[in-house]
Design an enzyme around this catalytic site. Structure first.
Site, short mmCIF file in Angstrom:
data_model
loop_
_atom_site.label_atom_id
_atom_site.label_comp_id
_atom_site.label_asym_id
_atom_site.label_seq_id
_atom_site.Cartn_x
_atom_site.Cartn_y
_atom_site.Cartn_z
N GLY A 32 -7.49 -7.46 5.42
CA GLY A 32 -8.40 -8.01 4.43
C GLY A 32 -8.33 -7.31 3.09
O GLY A 32 -7.26 -6.93 2.60
N CYS A 33 -9.50 -7.10 2.49
CA CYS A 33 -9.58 -6.71 1.09
C CYS A 33 -9.05 -5.32 0.79
O CYS A 33 -8.74 -5.02 -0.37
CB CYS A 33 -11.04 -6.82 0.61
SG CYS A 33 -11.69 -8.50 0.63
N TYR A 34 -8.93 -4.44 1.77
CA TYR A 34 -8.47 -3.08 1.49
C TYR A 34 -6.98 -2.89 1.77
O TYR A 34 -6.44 -1.79 1.58
CB TYR A 34 -9.29 -2.05 2.26
CG TYR A 34 -9.12 -2.06 3.77
CD1 TYR A 34 -8.05 -1.40 4.37
CD2 TYR A 34 -10.04 -2.70 4.60
CE1 TYR A 34 -7.91 -1.39 5.75
CE2 TYR A 34 -9.90 -2.70 5.96
CZ TYR A 34 -8.82 -2.04 6.54
OH TYR A 34 -8.68 -2.04 7.92
N HIS A 80 -12.66 -2.36 -5.79
CA HIS A 80 -12.60 -3.75 -5.33
C HIS A 80 -13.95 -4.43 -5.51
O HIS A 80 -14.96 -3.98 -4.96
CB HIS A 80 -12.19 -3.80 -3.85
CG HIS A 80 -12.21 -5.19 -3.30
ND1 HIS A 80 -11.26 -6.11 -3.63
CD2 HIS A 80 -13.08 -5.81 -2.48
CE1 HIS A 80 -11.55 -7.26 -3.02
NE2 HIS A 80 -12.65 -7.09 -2.32
N PHE A 131 -12.58 -2.00 0.18
CA PHE A 131 -13.41 -2.03 1.38
C PHE A 131 -13.11 -3.28 2.19
O PHE A 131 -12.77 -4.33 1.64
CB PHE A 131 -14.89 -2.02 0.98
CG PHE A 131 -15.16 -1.19 -0.24
CD1 PHE A 131 -15.11 0.19 -0.17
CD2 PHE A 131 -15.43 -1.78 -1.46
CE1 PHE A 131 -15.34 0.97 -1.30
CE2 PHE A 131 -15.66 -1.02 -2.60
CZ PHE A 131 -15.61 0.37 -2.52
#
Length: 349
Positions: free
Chosen positions: A139-141, A273, A334
């Site tokens: 995902g986002c990290y 982020h 995160f």
């Protein structure tokens, strides 16, 4: 031993639409009843003015597509976007595709085998002995462990590595008939599409990657989820996420900086982020940053939304192009776990 350095970044984004256009032209009809008024408030307070979409709902509604069809479209859209980002990064670094020793791809919004790593290596003319790694569902990290792996390869082998983060969140709009909750509305209001590539080389000018570090709070594993369903991938995003970040982000950053004899006041670039406005507000508060400290993160959220893994690299690119360019940067991202990643970079000529 040479320090691994980010020598080139390349970005690529599909066409954009304004948040207001997306609301009026699609999502205002996607939600009904009391949910519609709630959704309108969430869209208006998202901190997003424009977003990019490879599959724009104003032109093409994928919300009722089965996952198989979405995955076929993923390959169609992700390959040229990834190729554009990689080409720009290689040009910025002054390298050819054949110079790359390791190619790392991060993506959680689509899957195929052969994957983007193989297909892009073929199309770009990478060497047959180029090593590859595919990082999915982080995902986002994901960009930060991706940079960590690239850095380790460069340090160990003395050869360039290439990281590509490519996400097409626009493929995962959920059906209007599906169970709708606040988490789902937030996801629909924030997410966007992008591809960003980074070339990491042994030494030279660019941003030296000093360290990548992380902490995971597995007691909150249910706070952020990304489930494969028959109608695409469904996001779960607990409103408790900012609370978890508030418990861990200061310690993670302080420990990272202390290992390098640096204080927060000596960091002039923060690539955080933007999971949403509340995330940025929590980080700003916990790190006691000045009002302008997260300006690049806020601007990226405003202009691009949350693009998942490429987003923190979009912010890094912005910081590197600012006048003057940031000299010392902390990157923070995160995601599921609940996981916090951090990296320390400093500019060298």
């Amino acid at each position: 031993m040479s320090v691994p350095v980010i020598a080139g970044l390349g970005t690529a984004q599909p066409p954009s639409a304004s948040q207001d256009e997306l609301w009026e032209g699609f999502f205002s009809r996607h939600f009904t009843g009391t949910t519609r008024s709630l959704a309108q408030r969430i869209f208006a307070n998202s901190g997003v003015t424009r977003r990019q979409a490879a599959v724009n709902p104003l032109l093409e509604d994928v919300s009722d597509w089965p996952t198989e069809r979405r995955m076929r479209r993923y390959q169609v859209e992700a390959l040229p976007l990834g190729k554009e980002a990689v080409g720009r990064a290689l040009t910025a670094a002054g390298l050819d595709a054949g110079d790359i020793g390791m190619f790392i791809v991060c993506s959680c919004t689509g899957y195929a085998t052969p994957g983007l790593d193989i297909l892009l290596a073929r199309d770009l003319g990478m060497a047959a002995d180029t090593q590859r790694m595919f990082i999915g569902h982080m995902g986002c990290y994901a960009a930060l462990p991706g940079l960590g792996a690239a850095s380790d390869f460069v340090t160990a082998r003395g050869r360039p590595a290439l990281l590509l983060c490519a996400e097409l969140t626009s493929l995962h709009i959920q059906p209007s008939s599906a169970r709708v909750d606040t988490q789902q509305i937030v996801s629909h209001a924030l997410f966007s599409d992008a591809a960003v590539a980074a070339v990491v080389v042994p030494g030279g000018p660019g941003y030296a990657l000093r360290e990548v570090t992380s902490v995971t709070d597995t007691s909150t594993a249910d706070h952020m989820t990304w489930d494969v369903t028959d109608a695409g991938f469904r996001m779960g995003l607990s409103p408790k996420v900012p609370q978890v970040l508030s418990r861990h982000v200061r310690g993670l950053v302080d420990d990272l900086l202390a290992r390098h004899g640096v204080t927060t006041s000596e960091v002039d670039g923060w690539a955080v982020h933007p999971g949403g406005p509340r995330i940025l507000n929590v980080v700003e508060r916990e790190l006691a940053l000045p009002p302008e400290g997260l300006a690049a993160s806020w601007a990226t959220l405003d202009e691009h939304g949350n693009c998942s893994s490429p987003t923190v690299l979009l912010i890094l690119d912005r910081l590197g192009r600012s006048t003057p360019a940031a000299r010392r940067i902390v990157m923070l991202a995160f995601g599921p776990g609940l996981t916090l990643y951090a990296a320390l970079l400093d500019r060298q000529e």
